[in-house]
Design an enzyme around this catalytic site. Structure first.
Site, mmCIF file in Angstrom:
data_model
loop_
_atom_site.group_PDB
_atom_site.id
_atom_site.type_symbol
_atom_site.label_atom_id
_atom_site.label_comp_id
_atom_site.label_asym_id
_atom_site.label_seq_id
_atom_site.Cartn_x
_atom_site.Cartn_y
_atom_site.Cartn_z
ATOM 1 N N GLY A 151 -16.467 5.480 -3.722
ATOM 2 C CA GLY A 151 -15.832 6.149 -2.582
ATOM 3 C C GLY A 151 -15.434 5.215 -1.452
ATOM 4 N N ASP A 189 -4.562 0.517 -9.401
ATOM 5 C CA ASP A 189 -5.980 0.192 -9.564
ATOM 6 C C ASP A 189 -6.298 -0.139 -11.018
ATOM 7 O OD1 ASP A 189 -5.823 1.057 -6.967
ATOM 8 O OD2 ASP A 189 -6.844 2.960 -7.324
ATOM 9 N N SER A 204 -13.749 3.921 -9.858
ATOM 10 C CA SER A 204 -13.411 4.739 -11.024
ATOM 11 C C SER A 204 -12.491 3.993 -11.986
ATOM 12 C CB SER A 204 -12.842 6.099 -10.623
ATOM 13 O OG SER A 204 -11.749 5.938 -9.771
ATOM 14 N N GLU A 227 0.841 -1.207 0.000
ATOM 15 C CA GLU A 227 0.000 0.000 0.000
ATOM 16 C C GLU A 227 0.867 1.244 0.000
ATOM 17 O OE1 GLU A 227 -3.125 0.161 -1.138
ATOM 18 O OE2 GLU A 227 -3.693 -1.218 0.479
ATOM 19 N N GLY A 282 -13.030 2.936 -1.632
ATOM 20 C CA GLY A 282 -11.654 2.480 -1.743
ATOM 21 C C GLY A 282 -11.531 1.154 -2.482
HETATM 22 C C1 GLA Z 1 -5.231 4.709 -4.253
HETATM 23 C C2 GLA Z 1 -4.511 5.007 -5.564
HETATM 24 C C3 GLA Z 1 -3.512 3.901 -5.887
HETATM 25 C C4 GLA Z 1 -2.592 3.619 -4.700
HETATM 26 C C5 GLA Z 1 -3.393 3.440 -3.419
HETATM 27 C C6 GLA Z 1 -2.524 3.315 -2.200
HETATM 28 O O1 GLA Z 1 -6.031 3.567 -4.405
HETATM 29 O O2 GLA Z 1 -5.448 5.109 -6.623
HETATM 30 O O3 GLA Z 1 -2.779 4.249 -7.027
HETATM 31 O O4 GLA Z 1 -1.640 4.641 -4.566
HETATM 32 O O5 GLA Z 1 -4.298 4.522 -3.217
HETATM 33 O O6 GLA Z 1 -1.810 2.120 -2.234
#
Ligand code: GLA
Length: 379
Positions: A121, A171, A127, A34, A123
């Protein structure tokens, strides 16, 4: 009714004919790694069985018309004359068209219906799912080859440069390249992705705290700047290039805050690579311990957790059958992820929800999820 049938039916009633094809692209949960992607480091996400879906047919006039089933809104634009309009969700679609054209693709227009079940939203990358479903739609109607890494980059550019959110590549890469039954080790410098099988007999459980990230953009950008400052101190292109040994030998020269930020990234990269090793050995307990250590590092060194994520991780870690749990995604709210003995997953989900609710007065959403395929043409 499945989302597939819903999107097909909605297309039929909106456009008066069946769609020519249906595409989908998943959201994701990150098992470990992360805040490492924008440090050229390693991540280990899996694509989940929640996705954005588009039913569509090509148009010959260079127009794109998209109807959002969930918002009951229709937006149209011309490929030859893309303009920012602040049209919310439609800017993700337009941004991908912009990035693909910038990469030299000649795009065919289409009309379609968009829906999805990745919560917004939370996480879980709703998107990125929309971006990669859009890329799949353009690829299918325009007839250029599907290259997962290039499509992920187009999605990221849409987000960074068109929508204006400064995210890394994780992502979009996992939504583009996910593999059923596997997590994916992604090297965010080379974009090389290798599948890592989940240990046998485990379930991955998503624990949504029902808190939503506030201030996440400014805090995210601040963390990125701190990481860049640390990389400059070590005179390397990115923190990926600093080993734990070098960090320990030299980090004394950094100010205390920057040192903690860098320690998270350097140690998280090491944990992610270790996670792949223990997964190859089928060692769920060891993977769980790495996840717990990741949470502590995100909470104490990187400081991107919040009270509710800490409560959720602690509730999960205290349950029988839980190998490990941590916050997942950018942080400041949203979801935690737990690795749980499959036979105990149902009881685990119930008990964690109750314990969390008692401690926070919030009602969480809990899903056992399976690792799914990345962006695909379904029919
Ligand atoms: C968000 C960002 C990713 C990554 C995470 C943290 O999801 O979109 O690119 O940086 O936070 O790991």
């Amino acid at each position: 009714m499945s989302l597939h049938s819903q999107v097909v039916q909605a297309f039929q009633s909106h456009f008066g004919a069946p769609p020519a094809l249906v595409v989908r692209a998943p959201g994701r949960v990150n098992l470990i790694g992360e805040h490492t992607d924008y440090n050229d480091g390693f991540v280990l996400p899996m694509a989940i069985d929640r996705a954005a879906w588009i039913a569509l047919r090509p148009r010959s006039d260079g127009q794109v018309i998209v109807h959002s089933l969930d918002l009951d809104q229709t937006v149209g634009f011309t490929l030859a004359a893309l303009r920012h309009e602040d049209a919310g969700w439609a800017e993700y679609v337009k941004g991908v068209a912009w990035a693909l054209q910038k990469a030299g693709h000649r795009l065919t227009g289409w009309e379609g219906v968009l829906t999805g079940n990745v919560p917004r939203g939370a996480g879980l990358s709703s998107s990125a799912a929309v971006e990669l479903a859009t890329a799949r739609a353009f690829q299918a109607v325009s007839g250029f080859p599907w290259q997962a890494a290039a499509m992920a980059q187009a999605g990221q550019q849409a987000e960074n440069q068109w929508v204006g959110v400064n995210c890394g590549i994780m992502d979009q890469m996992i939504s583009a390249a996910g593999q059923a039954g596997h997590a994916l080790l992604i090297d965010c410098r080379t974009l090389e992705a290798s599948p890592a099988p989940l240990p046998p007999g485990v379930a991955v459980v998503i624990l949504d705290t029902a808190t939503r990230r506030g201030l996440v953009d400014s805090a995210y950008n601040e963390r990125r700047a701190q990481c860049e400052a640390a990389a400059a101190f070590f005179a390397v292109p990115a923190l990926r290039d600093v080993s734990m040994e070098r960090f320990e030998a030299e980090a004394g020269g950094l100010d205390e805050l920057t040192r903690r930020r860098a320690r998270h990234v350097v140690s998280e990269n090491a944990r992610t690579l270790a996670a792949v090793q223990v997964m190859a050995a089928g060692d769920a307990a060891a993977l769980g311990r790495l996840m717990n250590a990741s949470h502590a590092s995100l909470r104490d060194d990187f400081e991107v957790s919040n009270h509710e994520l800490n409560v959720m991780a602690a509730c999960a870690q205290a349950e029988p059958g839980c190998y490990g749990a941590r916050m997942t995604g950018a942080g400041f709210g949203g979801c935690a992820v737990a690795l749980v003995d499959a036979g105990q997953a149902e009881a685990f989900a119930l008990n964690v929800a109750t314990a969390y609710q008692q401690r926070t007065a919030l009602t969480p959403a809990v899903y056992v999820c399976t690792a799914s395929e990345g962006a695909s043409i379904v029919a």
